[in-house]
Design a protein around this motif. Structure first.
Motif, mmCIF file in Angstrom:
data_model
loop_
_atom_site.group_PDB
_atom_site.id
_atom_site.type_symbol
_atom_site.label_atom_id
_atom_site.label_comp_id
_atom_site.label_asym_id
_atom_site.label_seq_id
_atom_site.Cartn_x
_atom_site.Cartn_y
_atom_site.Cartn_z
ATOM 1 N N VAL A 82 10.672 14.616 -1.547
ATOM 2 C CA VAL A 82 9.355 15.184 -1.770
ATOM 3 C C VAL A 82 9.227 15.574 -3.238
ATOM 4 O O VAL A 82 10.091 16.258 -3.781
ATOM 5 C CB VAL A 82 9.135 16.424 -0.887
ATOM 6 C CG1 VAL A 82 7.706 16.901 -1.029
ATOM 7 C CG2 VAL A 82 9.458 16.111 0.552
ATOM 8 N N ALA A 83 8.166 15.121 -3.881
ATOM 9 C CA ALA A 83 7.946 15.470 -5.275
ATOM 10 C C ALA A 83 7.548 16.930 -5.381
ATOM 11 O O ALA A 83 6.741 17.421 -4.593
ATOM 12 C CB ALA A 83 6.869 14.584 -5.880
ATOM 13 N N VAL A 84 8.160 17.618 -6.314
ATOM 14 C CA VAL A 84 7.815 19.017 -6.516
ATOM 15 C C VAL A 84 6.696 19.114 -7.561
ATOM 16 O O VAL A 84 6.838 18.574 -8.650
ATOM 17 C CB VAL A 84 9.036 19.816 -7.011
ATOM 18 C CG1 VAL A 84 8.815 21.287 -6.796
ATOM 19 C CG2 VAL A 84 10.289 19.342 -6.328
ATOM 20 N N PRO A 85 5.624 19.788 -7.209
ATOM 21 C CA PRO A 85 4.532 19.969 -8.175
ATOM 22 C C PRO A 85 5.027 20.711 -9.415
ATOM 23 O O PRO A 85 5.824 21.647 -9.301
ATOM 24 C CB PRO A 85 3.520 20.821 -7.407
ATOM 25 C CG PRO A 85 3.850 20.651 -5.958
ATOM 26 C CD PRO A 85 5.318 20.379 -5.899
ATOM 27 N N ALA A 86 4.570 20.294 -10.587
ATOM 28 C CA ALA A 86 5.015 20.915 -11.835
ATOM 29 C C ALA A 86 4.261 22.209 -12.056
ATOM 30 O O ALA A 86 4.599 23.274 -11.748
ATOM 31 C CB ALA A 86 4.729 19.993 -13.000
#
Lengths: 107, 107
Positions: A103-107
């Motif tokens: 899962v991509a972590v929001p910046a």
DNA sequence: CACGTTGTTTGATGATCGTCGTACAATTGA
DNA sequence: TCAATTGTACGACGATCATCAAACAACGTG
């Protein structure tokens, strides 16, 4: 006092998707798919309490995703892969493959 | 005042599965897949109220499954098939195929 | 028998969900 | 300008959900 397992024909898509939409349950299903050997509930490493674990296994069972067979004080859990594959071809595999994507972590 | 659409990398599996686990939303996605032409929300025949419809479209949008583009007073909805297929290969197709299987009614 | 292990049950809590009606905003068309 | 259309915002409602702790039940082993 055996718990209810829905027959294959009655597996419902919304229930299956709902069962899979919880991270803890998705993890259980994932572990079960990697090691198809029937395992006691306690052998799954989830960071929730015992009773919550019981809850999640019930949801999975009632959605028709797992079978639970009592052996002594344990309850051996296994994935109903064949039933799932027959009823919803490709679904479980697609979900499992998708679950491996980080899962991509929001910046 | 445009509504939030998560970028492709942030699409999360639990959110997508949860979005698909509701029968009304599954129907929306299904209709969108059969007719990929962008359509206003009102053109979907759901037996729920207007505000409930708005709710379901928001859930789908925030899960990253649809895009909504304002045109006049309407909001054209389309399926984010490419993003979904890239992020979760085979998932949408498997769900849509499974959705066509009729649900067995318990006797 | 007593104890540890394994899992369920119960009751509770706070969060989220699906649903509705009403009111509102914005655009289109007569 | 007035009215119809299209959709959102705002509460509100009951239902379900994920979670926990505490108590309990059943089995195995010393």
């Amino acid at each position: 006092m055996s718990s209810y397992h829905p027959p294959r024909e009655e597996l419902a898509l919304p229930a299956v998707l709902h069962a899979l939409s919880d991270p803890q349950r998705l993890r259980i299903v994932r572990e079960l798919s990697l090691d198809p050997e029937p395992r006691p509930c306690g052998s799954f490493l989830l960071d929730v309490s015992k009773s919550t674990k019981t809850h999640h296994f019930r949801v999975l069972r009632e959605a028709g995703m797992i079978t639970q067979r009592e052996v002594g004080t344990s309850k051996l859990t296994s994935l109903r892969r064949e039933d799932l594959d027959q009823r919803f071809p490709g679904l479980l595999d697609a979900v499992l493959a998708s679950a491996e994507t980080p899962v991509a972590v929001p910046a």
